[in-house]
Motif scaffolding. Structure first.
Motif, mmCIF file in Angstrom:
data_model
loop_
_atom_site.group_PDB
_atom_site.id
_atom_site.type_symbol
_atom_site.label_atom_id
_atom_site.label_comp_id
_atom_site.label_asym_id
_atom_site.label_seq_id
_atom_site.Cartn_x
_atom_site.Cartn_y
_atom_site.Cartn_z
ATOM 1 N N VAL A 156 0.870 -1.173 0.000
ATOM 2 C CA VAL A 156 0.000 0.000 0.000
ATOM 3 C C VAL A 156 0.911 1.229 0.000
ATOM 4 C CG1 VAL A 156 -1.758 1.294 1.255
ATOM 5 C CG2 VAL A 156 -1.852 -1.203 1.198
ATOM 6 N N VAL A 157 0.795 2.024 -1.040
ATOM 7 C CA VAL A 157 1.629 3.223 -1.162
ATOM 8 C C VAL A 157 0.757 4.444 -0.889
ATOM 9 C CG1 VAL A 157 3.109 4.562 -2.697
ATOM 10 C CG2 VAL A 157 3.080 2.074 -2.863
ATOM 11 N N ARG A 158 1.207 5.279 0.032
ATOM 12 C CA ARG A 158 0.484 6.513 0.353
ATOM 13 C C ARG A 158 1.379 7.709 0.078
ATOM 14 N NH1 ARG A 158 -4.245 5.375 2.750
ATOM 15 N NH2 ARG A 158 -4.417 3.403 3.842
ATOM 16 N N LEU A 159 0.802 8.688 -0.572
ATOM 17 C CA LEU A 159 1.496 9.942 -0.845
ATOM 18 C C LEU A 159 0.681 11.070 -0.222
ATOM 19 C CD1 LEU A 159 2.469 9.451 -4.595
ATOM 20 C CD2 LEU A 159 3.959 9.295 -2.611
ATOM 21 N N ASP A 160 1.225 11.651 0.816
ATOM 22 C CA ASP A 160 0.567 12.774 1.490
ATOM 23 C C ASP A 160 -0.846 12.400 1.947
ATOM 24 O OD1 ASP A 160 0.996 15.268 2.495
ATOM 25 O OD2 ASP A 160 0.325 16.338 0.697
ATOM 26 N N GLY A 161 -0.999 11.166 2.455
ATOM 27 C CA GLY A 161 -2.298 10.719 2.942
ATOM 28 C C GLY A 161 -3.203 10.134 1.873
ATOM 29 N N TRP A 162 -2.811 10.232 0.614
ATOM 30 C CA TRP A 162 -3.622 9.725 -0.499
ATOM 31 C C TRP A 162 -3.086 8.360 -0.912
ATOM 32 C CZ3 TRP A 162 -1.939 9.252 -5.758
ATOM 33 C CH2 TRP A 162 -2.957 8.955 -6.672
ATOM 34 N N ARG A 163 -3.971 7.386 -1.019
ATOM 35 C CA ARG A 163 -3.536 6.044 -1.410
ATOM 36 C C ARG A 163 -3.407 5.964 -2.928
ATOM 37 N NH1 ARG A 163 -6.239 0.215 -1.347
ATOM 38 N NH2 ARG A 163 -4.298 -0.946 -1.426
ATOM 39 N N VAL A 164 -2.235 5.507 -3.366
ATOM 40 C CA VAL A 164 -1.998 5.353 -4.803
ATOM 41 C C VAL A 164 -2.882 4.207 -5.307
ATOM 42 C CG1 VAL A 164 -0.264 4.774 -6.537
ATOM 43 C CG2 VAL A 164 0.361 6.196 -4.580
ATOM 44 N N PRO A 165 -3.627 4.419 -6.409
ATOM 45 C CA PRO A 165 -4.522 3.363 -6.910
ATOM 46 C C PRO A 165 -3.755 2.108 -7.330
ATOM 47 C CG PRO A 165 -4.966 5.466 -7.998
ATOM 48 C CD PRO A 165 -3.726 5.647 -7.191
ATOM 49 N N ASP A 166 -4.459 0.984 -7.247
ATOM 50 C CA ASP A 166 -3.861 -0.305 -7.605
ATOM 51 C C ASP A 166 -3.339 -0.319 -9.035
ATOM 52 O OD1 ASP A 166 -4.558 -1.104 -5.093
ATOM 53 O OD2 ASP A 166 -6.133 -2.501 -5.715
ATOM 54 N N TRP A 167 -4.077 0.271 -9.952
ATOM 55 C CA TRP A 167 -3.685 0.205 -11.363
ATOM 56 C C TRP A 167 -2.377 0.966 -11.618
ATOM 57 C CZ3 TRP A 167 -3.215 4.615 -14.271
ATOM 58 C CH2 TRP A 167 -3.852 5.756 -13.810
ATOM 59 N N VAL A 168 -2.087 1.968 -10.796
ATOM 60 C CA VAL A 168 -0.831 2.710 -10.957
ATOM 61 C C VAL A 168 0.349 1.832 -10.527
ATOM 62 C CG1 VAL A 168 0.494 4.713 -10.167
ATOM 63 C CG2 VAL A 168 -1.944 4.941 -10.686
ATOM 64 N N ILE A 169 0.177 1.121 -9.414
ATOM 65 C CA ILE A 169 1.239 0.227 -8.944
ATOM 66 C C ILE A 169 1.448 -0.902 -9.945
ATOM 67 C CG2 ILE A 169 1.912 -1.372 -7.103
ATOM 68 C CD1 ILE A 169 0.287 0.450 -5.191
ATOM 69 N N GLN A 170 0.348 -1.505 -10.398
ATOM 70 C CA GLN A 170 0.452 -2.577 -11.391
ATOM 71 C C GLN A 170 1.084 -2.072 -12.678
ATOM 72 O OE1 GLN A 170 -3.657 -3.981 -11.446
ATOM 73 N NE2 GLN A 170 -2.839 -6.054 -11.377
ATOM 74 N N GLY A 171 0.627 -0.940 -13.146
ATOM 75 C CA GLY A 171 1.163 -0.382 -14.386
ATOM 76 C C GLY A 171 2.647 -0.065 -14.276
ATOM 77 N N GLY A 172 3.051 0.461 -13.130
ATOM 78 C CA GLY A 172 4.468 0.741 -12.923
ATOM 79 C C GLY A 172 5.302 -0.528 -12.917
ATOM 80 N N ASN A 173 4.799 -1.564 -12.255
ATOM 81 C CA ASN A 173 5.525 -2.835 -12.216
ATOM 82 C C ASN A 173 5.644 -3.456 -13.606
ATOM 83 O OD1 ASN A 173 5.968 -2.752 -9.475
ATOM 84 N ND2 ASN A 173 4.174 -3.961 -8.972
ATOM 85 N N HIS A 174 4.543 -3.494 -14.330
ATOM 86 C CA HIS A 174 4.565 -4.076 -15.672
ATOM 87 C C HIS A 174 5.422 -3.246 -16.628
ATOM 88 C CE1 HIS A 174 1.788 -7.426 -15.137
ATOM 89 N NE2 HIS A 174 1.068 -6.626 -14.359
ATOM 90 N N SER A 175 5.364 -1.936 -16.484
ATOM 91 C CA SER A 175 6.186 -1.072 -17.343
ATOM 92 C C SER A 175 7.669 -1.274 -17.063
ATOM 93 C CB SER A 175 5.818 0.397 -17.126
ATOM 94 O OG SER A 175 4.473 0.619 -17.484
ATOM 95 N N ALA A 176 8.033 -1.356 -15.800
ATOM 96 C CA ALA A 176 9.434 -1.591 -15.447
ATOM 97 C C ALA A 176 9.906 -2.937 -15.987
ATOM 98 C CB ALA A 176 9.619 -1.537 -13.931
ATOM 99 N N TRP A 177 9.065 -3.947 -15.877
ATOM 100 C CA TRP A 177 9.391 -5.278 -16.398
ATOM 101 C C TRP A 177 9.625 -5.214 -17.908
ATOM 102 C CZ3 TRP A 177 5.411 -9.573 -17.538
ATOM 103 C CH2 TRP A 177 6.062 -10.776 -17.833
ATOM 104 N N LEU A 178 8.747 -4.503 -18.610
ATOM 105 C CA LEU A 178 8.863 -4.378 -20.062
ATOM 106 C C LEU A 178 10.136 -3.630 -20.452
ATOM 107 C CD1 LEU A 178 6.606 -5.358 -22.051
ATOM 108 C CD2 LEU A 178 6.216 -2.952 -22.496
ATOM 109 N N VAL A 179 10.432 -2.528 -19.778
ATOM 110 C CA VAL A 179 11.618 -1.733 -20.102
ATOM 111 C C VAL A 179 12.897 -2.524 -19.824
ATOM 112 C CG1 VAL A 179 12.951 0.306 -19.396
ATOM 113 C CG2 VAL A 179 10.508 0.510 -19.827
ATOM 114 N N ILE A 180 12.963 -3.185 -18.680
ATOM 115 C CA ILE A 180 14.159 -3.961 -18.345
ATOM 116 C C ILE A 180 14.331 -5.129 -19.311
ATOM 117 C CG2 ILE A 180 15.175 -5.466 -16.579
ATOM 118 C CD1 ILE A 180 13.899 -3.517 -14.505
ATOM 119 N N SER A 181 13.234 -5.797 -19.666
ATOM 120 C CA SER A 181 13.317 -6.892 -20.643
ATOM 121 C C SER A 181 13.771 -6.379 -22.000
ATOM 122 C CB SER A 181 11.958 -7.581 -20.790
ATOM 123 O OG SER A 181 11.580 -8.191 -19.583
#
Length: 129
Positions: A93-118
């Motif tokens: 669970v990622v919080r920025l200034d009390g606001w919870r980062v949506p699940d799709w942002v975390i998923q998208g970041g993980n998948h994007s990083a995987w794609l870029v590194i690959s």
């Protein structure tokens, strides 16, 4: 007086087939075997490079059963990675200034990083060929 054994309900060996989430969970756990095989295969490759036996390794890797095993391992490892990355928002669970980062942002970041590194790995491997 007769002593009876306690009642034990019969085990359902296919319990995980009742729900999609349980089936995906069990499949992801089973794919760990293929992830482990991929690690072993890469270690064998590294050993062949270091010991100068790359021709023997290439001959082994070119066998049809080895190609089939590695294709299955690639598919299983990709499934394992995708399902693992999809679970990240539930575990982190990622919080920025009390606001919870949506699940799709975390998923998208993980998948994007995987794609870029690959992509970077593929670039350097294919460039040196």
């Amino acid at each position: 007086m007769t002593v009876r054994a306690p009642y034990r309900p019969p085990r359902d060996r296919l319990w995980f087939t009742r729900t999609r989430s349980a089936t995906v969970f069990v499949l992801r756990e089973l794919t760990s075997v293929f992830v482990a095989w991929s690690v072993v295969f890469l270690l064998l490759l590294a050993d062949a490079v270091l010991s100068g036996t790359t021709r023997e390794f290439a001959a082994l890797a070119a066998r049809p059963w080895m190609i089939a095993l590695n294709v299955v391992a690639l598919a299983a490892t990709a499934f394992h990675a995708v399902t693992f990355l999809n679970l990240a928002p539930k575990a982190t669970v990622v919080r920025l200034d009390g606001w919870r980062v949506p699940d799709w942002v975390i998923q998208g970041g993980n998948h994007s990083a995987w794609l870029v590194i690959s992509g970077l790995i593929a670039y350097f491997v294919l460039r040196s060929s």
